[in-house]
Design an enzyme around this catalytic site. Structure first.
Site, PDB file in Angstrom:
ATOM      1  N   ASP A 275      71.012  90.733  -7.259  1.00  0.00           N
ATOM      2  CA  ASP A 275      71.062  89.283  -7.149  1.00  0.00           C
ATOM      3  C   ASP A 275      69.655  88.817  -6.739  1.00  0.00           C
ATOM      4  O   ASP A 275      68.777  89.616  -6.422  1.00  0.00           O
ATOM      5  CB  ASP A 275      72.134  88.828  -6.150  1.00  0.00           C
ATOM      6  CG  ASP A 275      72.548  87.375  -6.413  1.00  0.00           C
ATOM      7  OD1 ASP A 275      71.843  86.681  -7.177  1.00  0.00           O
ATOM      8  OD2 ASP A 275      73.571  86.921  -5.865  1.00  0.00           O
TER       9      ASP A 275
HETATM   10  C1  BGC Z   1      73.276  83.713  -7.094  1.00  0.00           C
HETATM   11  C2  BGC Z   1      73.688  84.363  -8.387  1.00  0.00           C
HETATM   12  C3  BGC Z   1      72.886  83.787  -9.512  1.00  0.00           C
HETATM   13  C4  BGC Z   1      71.424  84.000  -9.233  1.00  0.00           C
HETATM   14  C5  BGC Z   1      70.499  83.535 -10.340  1.00  0.00           C
HETATM   15  C6  BGC Z   1      71.773  83.718  -6.890  1.00  0.00           C
HETATM   16  O1  BGC Z   1      71.394  82.928  -5.833  1.00  0.00           O
HETATM   17  O2  BGC Z   1      73.926  84.364  -6.022  1.00  0.00           O
HETATM   18  O3  BGC Z   1      75.068  84.200  -8.580  1.00  0.00           O
HETATM   19  O4  BGC Z   1      73.275  84.347 -10.734  1.00  0.00           O
HETATM   20  O5  BGC Z   1      71.087  83.305  -8.043  1.00  0.00           O
HETATM   21  O6  BGC Z   1      70.441  82.181 -10.435  1.00  0.00           O
END
Ligand code: BGC
Length: 735
Positions: A275
């Site tokens: 993530d």
């Molecule tokens: C979130 C993810 C997301 C990623 C990219 C993160 O802050 O937890 O779910 O896909 O950002 O935007």
């Protein structure tokens, strides 16, 4: 762990293509494939000359970037893809990832709302629509679906998931994966899906986002993991790990989760992406010393691609050369990433998602509007309709519409809608006015005091009640009042935890003030999570849960209010009476003292009942359904046939979701008091009956023991078949 290109099940030519390419790659180029960058410069302008952007740009020409996120639009994607393909030595095309959560431009209801439809085909179709639009703007990889089971409405990200139940959640996960990826991943309108967040993120302590997760093995195997397993079984191409620690180990650095369970036990052959900066965050967790240590732990534990931590691109080479990370680990990750690129067809045509005609034709396409309207209608849940205020008649009534959300074209779009345009929802007021001219509006009070954005706290109006007078006057001279209250669309989603689950701001006071003068209130709730609204549940005769329904919100709500569509949704998450009951969920275990006694020494609260406000699976219709003739027949060692007859006993046609719950009475690891194990959604005309059949097999009757082994144990079971998790016909059987 597998070495490079060792997957026997893949066509030989794919294996040999990957092999061939990898044999030409330097170590740096391999590590580059494991690097995912966010894009944030003016892509169509001149090349950036300094800072982070210049560094990223340079890495693109060197072939050190495997994928980018947050780049969208055909022109932008083409420009960067050209850079990667034409300027780097091997010209390996990039993946372009984006959070397409419930649509790109045309927005479907938020995922939690869609889950309330219990309509797997419709949910699959909704993901299909999202993929069609996303693929038309250059995106080939969505960071969806989120399949974190959660029992905590305080956690803002419940809006992104399928609710509290692993059985429903697994089916929804599979449907969404199928919708995004379609039958053929190499088609121009299908994109790679990403099962996230692996794992346990929905169990953040006290519902506070990014917080610690500490759960037992039984919950991990039986509740948290099943939706991910379902996604893998349905061919999901990528998995995203999560920010949280799980039982002391950050998920991003957890070899047990990523290597043992996901890749070995389940045979997942796609890749794992971290993530956003979750790799680097292992330092703050107290699990890694520095970013080099971070890279070592994450790569060794099976996190294949690093999103925005700069750990792999900066440190993996040294780690390989010093023997801290095996080259086989790098090869395995790169093979997985390249495989997805080959499957998408990017090597045949890196620009296949960059057709300006598709971009022009497909965004906001009328077929998509129709699909999200249908989905929105199915997603609403009629919580209460005691005095039968609904459906409304278009002709006789003077209808007051009250609440700032009724006139809002932005909030109903919900959270997580990065590609969409603001203020593009059909508002409730617009929807109602297209059915009747008997509507008068008074705001009553603002919900917010300033602009709202995805990235910042929502400024709630806590004080200004200057509009109450006008709203009360209007309500006093109207036959019926439609009050649209709830949360702003940006009050749920990432970073949006709440300690209170009431109506934010002055809305509760507004509701009570209007109730003083007119009791004929239809409360239309808009929210991204279950709310605790005991006063409304007790006093307001009619409550319709509409969540955040996306582009066609107002049209869908108007159709339900006027009876053009008979509501059919069922809650995918329990509504509490009070925040103090949270986490509250239907499939809990029994305590040793479950029954009320005269003295206080039984499992309960002194100031609130144990029962929820609205239980899982609850949802009414404008008609009624009667259940009869339940039969439960054991037909094999672990096979049970359940039959039940459902009759539409009301005046209008309607759809029902019949639900089957079991309880395994005695087991080597205790089982929940109820577990959903089957459901069917169908429609019936008045007086029409239908006999449904459900088959329970090992899959439904067994469970995971504390070693993660699936077992089926003989013994007695109870069964409940009916209209919700608390209402139906019950029986028992023994296997
Ligand atoms: C979130 C993810 C997301 C990623 C990219 C993160 O802050 O937890 O779910 O896909 O950002 O935007």
């Amino acid at each position: 762990m597998t070495g490079a290109c060792s997957h026997p099940e893949l066509p030989n030519d794919l294996n040999s293509k990957i092999n061939d390419l990898m044999s030409q790659m330097t170590l740096e180029e391999k590590i580059g494939q494991m690097n995912l960058y966010n894009g944030f410069w003016d892509i169509t302008g001149p090349a950036p000359e300094e800072g982070d952007a210049a560094n990223k740009y340079q890495h693109l020409s060197q072939g050190y970037v495997g994928a980018m996120l947050n780049i969208h639009g055909v022109e932008n994607v083409r420009k960067l893809q050209e850079h990667a393909v034409n300027d780097s030595r091997l010209g390996i095309p990039m993946l372009f990832g984006y959070d397409v959560i419930h649509g790109y431009k045309t927005l479907a209801p938020i995922p939690l709302a869609e889950a309330a439809s219990w309509d797997l085909e419709a949910i699959q179709q909704s993901a299909r629509v999202a993929a069609i639009e996303a693929s038309a703007v250059g995106i080939n990889w969505t960071f969806a679906p989120m399949m974190d089971i959660s029992r905590d409405a305080r956690w803002g990200r419940v809006m992104e998931g399928g609710g509290e139940d692993p059985y429903l959640g697994s089916q929804i996960s599979a449907a969404r994966v199928k919708g995004f990826q379609g039958e053929d991943l190499s088609a121009v309108n299908t994109i790679a899906a990403c099962a996230k967040h692996f794992a346990g993120y929905g169990f953040a302590e006290a519902g506070r986002d990014y917080n610690t997760v500490d759960i037992g093995t039984s919950t991990l195997y039986n509740v948290v993991l099943p939706p991910f397993k379902a996604a893998v079984d349905h061919g999901v191409q990528t998995v995203m790990n999560s920010f949280n620690i799980l039982n002391g180990v950050p998920a991003t650095g957890d070899a047990f989760l990523q290597r043992e369970i996901l890749k070995q036990r389940w045979g997942f052959d796609g890749f794992v992406v971290s993530d956003w900066s979750s790799t680097r965050e292992m330092i703050a967790h107290g699990f890694a010393r520095d970013n080099a240590h971070v890279a070592e732990i994450a790569a060794n534990s099976g996190s294949d691609m690093d999103m925005e931590s700069y750990a792999y691109v900066n440190h993996l080479k040294v780690l390989v050369n010093s023997g801290k990370v095996d080259i086989a680990t790098i090869d395995d990750a790169v093979e997985r990433i390249l495989r997805v690129k080959f499957k998408l067809g990017l090597f045949e045509d890196p620009y296949k998602y960059c057709d300006p005609n598709r971009e022009k034709e497909l965004l906001y396409h009328e077929d998509h509007q129709k699909a999200v309207l249908d989905m929105a209608k199915m997603s609403m849940v009629l919580l209460k309709n005691e005095t039968k205020l609904l459906p409304l008649s278009k002709f006789q009534q003077k209808i007051a519409v009250i609440g700032a959300l009724a006139d809002d074209k932005n909030s109903p779009l919900g959270s997580w809608r990065l590609g969409s345009d603001d203020n593009t929802a059909v508002s409730v007021l617009e929807g109602l006015k297209s059915h009747t001219d008997q509507v008068t509006f008074a705001k009553g009070a603002d919900l917010v005091t300033d602009e709202t954005t995805f990235r910042h706290e929502v400024p709630i109006n806590e004080t200004d009640k200057s509009g109450f007078g006008e709203a009360v006057r209007l309500a006093g001279k109207s036959d019926v009042v439609v009050m649209v209250l709830g949360e702003h669309g940006f009050q749920s989603g990432e970073g949006r935890s709440r300690t209170r689950l009431d109506l934010p701001g002055v809305q509760q006071e507004l509701l009570e003030a209007v109730f003083e003068v007119n009791k004929n209130i239809i409360l239309v709730l808009m929210n991204g999570r279950p709310l605790a609204i005991p006063w409304a549940a007790e006093n307001i005769p009619t409550i319709l849960e509409s969540w955040h329904l996306g582009s066609q919100s107002g049209n869908a709500i108007a159709e339900v209010l006027f009876g053009a569509y008979n509501p059919s949704g069922k809650l995918p998450m329990t509504f509490p009476r009070s925040v103090g009951q949270v986490p509250i969920f239907y499939n809990h275990f029994s305590t040793g003292r479950p029954d009320a006694t005269e003295m206080v020494f039984w499992s309960h609260y002194n100031d609130e009942s144990n029962s929820p406000l609205y239980p899982f699976g609850h949802g009414l219709s404008y008609t009624t359904f009667d259940y009869s003739d339940l039969s439960v027949t054991v037909t094999g060692a672990s096979e049970v046939i359940v039959k039940v007859t459902v009759t539409n006993s009301g005046q209008v046609a309607g759809e029902e979701v019949t639900q089957v719950y079991i309880r395994d009475l005695v087991a080597s690891v205790v089982r929940p008091v109820k577990e959903l194990k089957g459901f069917q959604k169908f429609s019936l005309d008045p007086d029409q009956s239908r006999t449904l059949e459900f088959k329970l097999t090992e899959k439904e009757l067994g469970f995971y023991d504390n070693e993660g082994k699936f077992v089926v144990e003989s013994g007695k079971f109870e069964i409940l078949v009916g209209t919700s998790s608390v209402e139906g016909l019950s029986g028992e059987f023994e296997i």
